[in-house]
Write a protein that holds these residues in place. Sequence first.
Motif, PDB file in Angstrom:
ATOM      1  N   VAL A 152      -8.664  -5.878 -24.262  1.00 31.20           N
ATOM      2  CA  VAL A 152      -7.826  -6.897 -23.623  1.00 31.20           C
ATOM      3  C   VAL A 152      -6.566  -6.250 -23.052  1.00 31.20           C
ATOM      4  O   VAL A 152      -6.137  -6.562 -21.930  1.00 31.20           O
ATOM      5  CB  VAL A 152      -7.458  -8.005 -24.623  1.00 31.20           C
ATOM      6  CG1 VAL A 152      -6.384  -8.925 -24.044  1.00 31.20           C
ATOM      7  CG2 VAL A 152      -8.691  -8.816 -24.997  1.00 31.20           C
ATOM      8  N   ILE A 153      -5.955  -5.335 -23.814  1.00 30.20           N
ATOM      9  CA  ILE A 153      -4.743  -4.655 -23.344  1.00 30.20           C
ATOM     10  C   ILE A 153      -5.033  -3.878 -22.061  1.00 30.20           C
ATOM     11  O   ILE A 153      -4.274  -3.941 -21.085  1.00 30.20           O
ATOM     12  CB  ILE A 153      -4.200  -3.716 -24.438  1.00 30.20           C
ATOM     13  CG1 ILE A 153      -3.691  -4.544 -25.625  1.00 30.20           C
ATOM     14  CG2 ILE A 153      -3.072  -2.843 -23.895  1.00 30.20           C
ATOM     15  CD1 ILE A 153      -3.342  -3.699 -26.837  1.00 30.20           C
ATOM     16  N   GLU A 154      -6.148  -3.141 -22.050  1.00 34.89           N
ATOM     17  CA  GLU A 154      -6.510  -2.374 -20.857  1.00 34.89           C
ATOM     18  C   GLU A 154      -6.785  -3.306 -19.673  1.00 34.89           C
ATOM     19  O   GLU A 154      -6.393  -3.021 -18.539  1.00 34.89           O
ATOM     20  CB  GLU A 154      -7.738  -1.512 -21.142  1.00 34.89           C
ATOM     21  CG  GLU A 154      -7.472  -0.303 -22.008  1.00 34.89           C
ATOM     22  CD  GLU A 154      -6.866   0.855 -21.221  1.00 34.89           C
ATOM     23  OE1 GLU A 154      -7.346   1.143 -20.113  1.00 34.89           O
ATOM     24  OE2 GLU A 154      -5.908   1.454 -21.732  1.00 34.89           O
ATOM     25  N   SER A 155      -7.453  -4.431 -19.940  1.00 37.50           N
ATOM     26  CA  SER A 155      -7.755  -5.375 -18.865  1.00 37.50           C
ATOM     27  C   SER A 155      -6.478  -6.012 -18.328  1.00 37.50           C
ATOM     28  O   SER A 155      -6.326  -6.191 -17.109  1.00 37.50           O
ATOM     29  CB  SER A 155      -8.704  -6.467 -19.376  1.00 37.50           C
ATOM     30  OG  SER A 155      -9.946  -5.917 -19.758  1.00 37.50           O
ATOM     31  N   MET A 156      -5.552  -6.353 -19.218  1.00 36.36           N
ATOM     32  CA  MET A 156      -4.291  -6.921 -18.777  1.00 36.36           C
ATOM     33  C   MET A 156      -3.505  -5.916 -17.936  1.00 36.36           C
ATOM     34  O   MET A 156      -2.827  -6.285 -16.976  1.00 36.36           O
ATOM     35  CB  MET A 156      -3.463  -7.360 -19.981  1.00 36.36           C
ATOM     36  CG  MET A 156      -3.994  -8.576 -20.705  1.00 36.36           C
ATOM     37  SD  MET A 156      -3.903 -10.081 -19.706  1.00 36.36           S
ATOM     38  CE  MET A 156      -2.125 -10.315 -19.606  1.00 36.36           C
TER      39      MET A 156
END
Length: 242
Positions: free
Chosen positions: A86-90
Amino acid sequence: MEPIRDGDVDISGAARLLADPARARMLTVLADGRAQPAGELARAGGVSAATASEHLGKMVDQGWLGVERVGRHRYYRIAMPEVVQVIESMALISSVRPVKSLRGARASRDLKIARSCYDHLAGAVGVAVFDALCDGQLLNVTGGQWTTGDRSHPLLDELSITATDLRRFGRRPAVRVCLDWSERRYHLAGGLGALILRRMLDRRWCTPGNTPRAVAFTPEGWEALDRTVSVDRAAIMDKYAA
């Protein structure tokens, strides 16, 4: 508009948890998979120890973090790899904070060259490794599913990763991919991605960098990358020159 029904996934709660700047900074520091003490996370979040404890408690309750007590100290680590995804996608859809110092510029450069994404390699080097494994037909995609081919690869041979190793990941997929936020292309995740980074660290091809999450390759590591996956160190350094 359809009303929200019981049983629907409530993403708003997770979004609120991630939206707080202090919690977001703590999660970013923890995204390399290593455990960190509460005091270090408080400094990373720019908050007091009491406020950090409150933030960390919420993330533990959500199941995002695990906590280990060693004497009077508490060490926290990310408990769900999906949190890092999720962090990478954000990061892909987020603005970049302006760099205001030489130190900040170097830290940004180091992260873009090579970093850990939970337990696997990301950044320019991670993408180059993934591309080389695809070009060598070790990795294949069929019907949207990534698998390992029958043939070996010089990188796996150099790291002593065997076909037997590839069958030991249990329920964890051997191959998964992450969309790299700095390169905007895929890098390798899953069991194989984790094993490659672990072997690189064991062989001292690389070490944890001075910037949290950064991975610093040694001269021997760069030579091995050139030999096995034809990584062009000079091109990468020129691309991200400070």
